[in-house]
Design a protein around this motif. Structure first.
Motif, PDB file in Angstrom:
ATOM      1  N   LYS A   4       0.848  -1.192   0.000  1.00  0.00           N
ATOM      2  CA  LYS A   4       0.000   0.000   0.000  1.00  0.00           C
ATOM      3  C   LYS A   4       0.884   1.242   0.000  1.00  0.00           C
ATOM      4  CE  LYS A   4      -3.966  -1.929   2.359  1.00  0.00           C
ATOM      5  NZ  LYS A   4      -4.839  -1.803   3.520  1.00  0.00           N
ATOM      6  N   ALA A   5       0.432   2.207  -0.775  1.00  0.00           N
ATOM      7  CA  ALA A   5       1.162   3.473  -0.810  1.00  0.00           C
ATOM      8  C   ALA A   5       0.965   4.179   0.525  1.00  0.00           C
ATOM      9  CB  ALA A   5       0.654   4.349  -1.940  1.00  0.00           C
ATOM     10  N   PRO A   6       1.979   4.831   1.013  1.00  0.00           N
ATOM     11  CA  PRO A   6       1.819   5.531   2.289  1.00  0.00           C
ATOM     12  C   PRO A   6       0.763   6.634   2.165  1.00  0.00           C
ATOM     13  CG  PRO A   6       3.897   6.132   1.252  1.00  0.00           C
ATOM     14  CD  PRO A   6       3.300   5.024   0.437  1.00  0.00           C
ATOM     15  N   GLU A   7      -0.097   6.721   3.185  1.00  0.00           N
ATOM     16  CA  GLU A   7      -1.164   7.712   3.158  1.00  0.00           C
ATOM     17  C   GLU A   7      -0.575   9.113   3.287  1.00  0.00           C
ATOM     18  OE1 GLU A   7      -4.330   7.002   5.857  1.00  0.00           O
ATOM     19  OE2 GLU A   7      -4.249   4.846   5.557  1.00  0.00           O
ATOM     20  N   ARG A   8      -1.168  10.004   2.503  1.00  0.00           N
ATOM     21  CA  ARG A   8      -0.688  11.386   2.564  1.00  0.00           C
ATOM     22  C   ARG A   8      -1.262  12.062   3.792  1.00  0.00           C
ATOM     23  NH1 ARG A   8      -2.118  14.473  -2.716  1.00  0.00           N
ATOM     24  NH2 ARG A   8      -1.676  12.925  -4.271  1.00  0.00           N
ATOM     25  N   LYS A   9      -0.438  12.807   4.429  1.00  0.00           N
ATOM     26  CA  LYS A   9      -0.931  13.599   5.555  1.00  0.00           C
ATOM     27  C   LYS A   9      -1.398  14.933   5.011  1.00  0.00           C
ATOM     28  CE  LYS A   9       2.037  11.564   9.041  1.00  0.00           C
ATOM     29  NZ  LYS A   9       3.052  11.811  10.070  1.00  0.00           N
ATOM     30  N   SER A  10      -2.574  15.345   5.434  1.00  0.00           N
ATOM     31  CA  SER A  10      -3.079  16.615   4.917  1.00  0.00           C
ATOM     32  C   SER A  10      -2.319  17.759   5.557  1.00  0.00           C
ATOM     33  CB  SER A  10      -4.581  16.745   5.185  1.00  0.00           C
ATOM     34  OG  SER A  10      -4.801  17.140   6.503  1.00  0.00           O
ATOM     35  N   LYS A  11      -2.240  18.819   4.802  1.00  0.00           N
ATOM     36  CA  LYS A  11      -1.493  19.979   5.280  1.00  0.00           C
ATOM     37  C   LYS A  11      -2.322  20.829   6.230  1.00  0.00           C
ATOM     38  CE  LYS A  11       1.386  20.203   1.180  1.00  0.00           C
ATOM     39  NZ  LYS A  11       1.805  20.992   0.041  1.00  0.00           N
ATOM     40  N   ILE A  12      -3.651  20.573   6.246  1.00  0.00           N
ATOM     41  CA  ILE A  12      -4.539  21.349   7.107  1.00  0.00           C
ATOM     42  C   ILE A  12      -4.930  20.476   8.291  1.00  0.00           C
ATOM     43  CG2 ILE A  12      -6.728  22.578   7.227  1.00  0.00           C
ATOM     44  CD1 ILE A  12      -6.574  22.913   4.193  1.00  0.00           C
ATOM     45  N   SER A  13      -4.903  21.053   9.467  1.00  0.00           N
ATOM     46  CA  SER A  13      -5.260  20.280  10.661  1.00  0.00           C
ATOM     47  C   SER A  13      -6.767  20.028  10.681  1.00  0.00           C
ATOM     48  CB  SER A  13      -4.824  21.023  11.919  1.00  0.00           C
ATOM     49  OG  SER A  13      -5.553  22.224  12.037  1.00  0.00           O
ATOM     50  N   ALA A  14      -7.180  19.063  11.487  1.00  0.00           N
ATOM     51  CA  ALA A  14      -8.593  18.679  11.568  1.00  0.00           C
ATOM     52  C   ALA A  14      -9.448  19.821  12.108  1.00  0.00           C
ATOM     53  CB  ALA A  14      -8.741  17.444  12.444  1.00  0.00           C
ATOM     54  N   SER A  15      -8.938  20.547  13.085  1.00  0.00           N
ATOM     55  CA  SER A  15      -9.720  21.655  13.655  1.00  0.00           C
ATOM     56  C   SER A  15      -9.903  22.772  12.626  1.00  0.00           C
ATOM     57  CB  SER A  15      -9.039  22.200  14.914  1.00  0.00           C
ATOM     58  OG  SER A  15      -7.734  22.661  14.608  1.00  0.00           O
ATOM     59  N   ARG A  16      -8.872  22.996  11.822  1.00  0.00           N
ATOM     60  CA  ARG A  16      -8.957  24.029  10.782  1.00  0.00           C
ATOM     61  C   ARG A  16      -9.979  23.609   9.718  1.00  0.00           C
ATOM     62  NH1 ARG A  16      -8.074  29.025   9.058  1.00  0.00           N
ATOM     63  NH2 ARG A  16      -7.088  29.232   7.026  1.00  0.00           N
ATOM     64  N   LYS A  17      -9.968  22.303   9.327  1.00  0.00           N
ATOM     65  CA  LYS A  17     -10.943  21.797   8.366  1.00  0.00           C
ATOM     66  C   LYS A  17     -12.361  21.988   8.884  1.00  0.00           C
ATOM     67  CE  LYS A  17      -8.492  18.048   6.035  1.00  0.00           C
ATOM     68  NZ  LYS A  17      -8.476  16.594   5.848  1.00  0.00           N
ATOM     69  N   LEU A  18     -12.574  21.648  10.146  1.00  0.00           N
ATOM     70  CA  LEU A  18     -13.906  21.767  10.744  1.00  0.00           C
ATOM     71  C   LEU A  18     -14.368  23.213  10.759  1.00  0.00           C
ATOM     72  CD1 LEU A  18     -16.161  20.194  12.135  1.00  0.00           C
ATOM     73  CD2 LEU A  18     -15.019  20.635  14.302  1.00  0.00           C
ATOM     74  N   MET A  19     -13.451  24.124  11.078  1.00  0.00           N
ATOM     75  CA  MET A  19     -13.803  25.539  11.100  1.00  0.00           C
ATOM     76  C   MET A  19     -14.176  26.028   9.693  1.00  0.00           C
ATOM     77  SD  MET A  19     -11.556  28.860  12.234  1.00  0.00           S
ATOM     78  CE  MET A  19     -10.681  28.887  10.694  1.00  0.00           C
ATOM     79  N   LEU A  20     -13.391  25.618   8.686  1.00  0.00           N
ATOM     80  CA  LEU A  20     -13.682  26.013   7.301  1.00  0.00           C
ATOM     81  C   LEU A  20     -15.032  25.464   6.839  1.00  0.00           C
ATOM     82  CD1 LEU A  20     -10.169  25.634   5.646  1.00  0.00           C
ATOM     83  CD2 LEU A  20     -11.410  27.750   6.106  1.00  0.00           C
ATOM     84  N   LYS A  21     -15.323  24.215   7.194  1.00  0.00           N
ATOM     85  CA  LYS A  21     -16.618  23.632   6.824  1.00  0.00           C
ATOM     86  C   LYS A  21     -17.758  24.397   7.467  1.00  0.00           C
ATOM     87  CE  LYS A  21     -15.239  18.868   5.937  1.00  0.00           C
ATOM     88  NZ  LYS A  21     -15.375  17.478   6.392  1.00  0.00           N
ATOM     89  N   SER A  22     -17.626  24.735   8.722  1.00  0.00           N
ATOM     90  CA  SER A  22     -18.704  25.460   9.412  1.00  0.00           C
ATOM     91  C   SER A  22     -18.900  26.849   8.799  1.00  0.00           C
ATOM     92  CB  SER A  22     -18.420  25.558  10.913  1.00  0.00           C
ATOM     93  OG  SER A  22     -17.242  26.295  11.134  1.00  0.00           O
ATOM     94  N   LEU A  23     -17.787  27.512   8.398  1.00  0.00           N
ATOM     95  CA  LEU A  23     -17.906  28.813   7.739  1.00  0.00           C
ATOM     96  C   LEU A  23     -18.609  28.682   6.389  1.00  0.00           C
ATOM     97  CD1 LEU A  23     -14.411  30.435   8.471  1.00  0.00           C
ATOM     98  CD2 LEU A  23     -16.625  31.153   9.360  1.00  0.00           C
ATOM     99  N   MET A  24     -18.287  27.625   5.647  1.00  0.00           N
ATOM    100  CA  MET A  24     -18.928  27.410   4.357  1.00  0.00           C
ATOM    101  C   MET A  24     -20.428  27.148   4.522  1.00  0.00           C
ATOM    102  SD  MET A  24     -15.974  25.147   2.415  1.00  0.00           S
ATOM    103  CE  MET A  24     -17.078  24.471   1.237  1.00  0.00           C
ATOM    104  N   VAL A  25     -20.795  26.374   5.522  1.00  0.00           N
ATOM    105  CA  VAL A  25     -22.216  26.094   5.762  1.00  0.00           C
ATOM    106  C   VAL A  25     -22.943  27.369   6.164  1.00  0.00           C
ATOM    107  CG1 VAL A  25     -23.804  24.883   7.319  1.00  0.00           C
ATOM    108  CG2 VAL A  25     -21.883  23.662   6.299  1.00  0.00           C
TER     109      VAL A  25
END
Length: 188
Positions: A4-25
């Motif tokens: 299996k190819a090594p999984e890529r780590k996202s450059k954005i943290s989980a809390s930042r993703k959640l904040m961006l999603k809530s702003l978009m909603v």
């Protein structure tokens, strides 16, 4: 077994993703509410233009009756138009369903063949382009020099025998005479 190819780590943290999603909603919710308000305003504006408010104040009973009859006549005309449009829409939807069914039936009945390459000679292409009246020959092979296969085969089929016997038989004058006679016999 593939690794299996090594999984890529996202450059954005989980809390930042959640904040961006809530702003978009939140932004989408605001735009939806604004769109609803605009539609209500457009509806009210359209109704004001098409159906101005009726002034019934100060009208007698006979005038009110005439006004009601005019309104009922207009309503009847609009209902007839609505009925005609609904009938056309139903007719078109039925036709669309029938055509879709026919298309599905045709797809099931006929299988599309796999296309293959077909070799076509140059003469056949010219005949199809120019028609059968014109005789044009592009037979390039006919113009080439031909080599007879029979001659080459005779040369290859020389008897293989013991060379020592051949040398002894051909030695001296007797051997040369045999060769001369053999060559003379072949030419005749």
């Amino acid at each position: 077994m593939p690794e299996k190819a090594p999984e890529r780590k996202s450059k954005i943290s989980a809390s930042r993703k959640l904040m961006l999603k809530s702003l978009m909603v939140a932004k989408a919710k605001e735009e939806l509410e604004q769109e609803i308000v605009e539609k209500d305003e457009q509806k009210a504006k359209f109704l004001e233009e098409k159906a101005p408010p009726i002034r019934t104040g100060g009208l007698s009973l006979a005038e009110l009756r005439i006004l009601c009859e005019e309104l009922h006549a207009r309503i009847d005309v609009v209902d007839e138009e609505r009925y005609d449009i609904e009938a056309k829409v139903l007719h078109n939807t039925r036709e669309i369903k029938d055509l879709n069914i026919k298309v599905l039936d045709l797809r099931g009945k006929f299988k599309r063949p796999n296309l293959r390459r077909v070799r076509v000679s140059a003469d056949a292409i010219l005949r199809s382009l120019l028609g059968s009246k014109h005789k044009v020959s592009l037979d390039l092979r006919a113009n080439l020099k031909s080599v007879k296969k029979e001659d080459t085969e005779k040369e290859k089929t020389v008897e293989v025998s013991d060379w020592r016997k051949n040398v002894e038989a051909m030695s001296g004058m007797e051997g040369r005479k045999k060769m001369f006679d053999a060559a003379k016999g072949q030419n005749q």
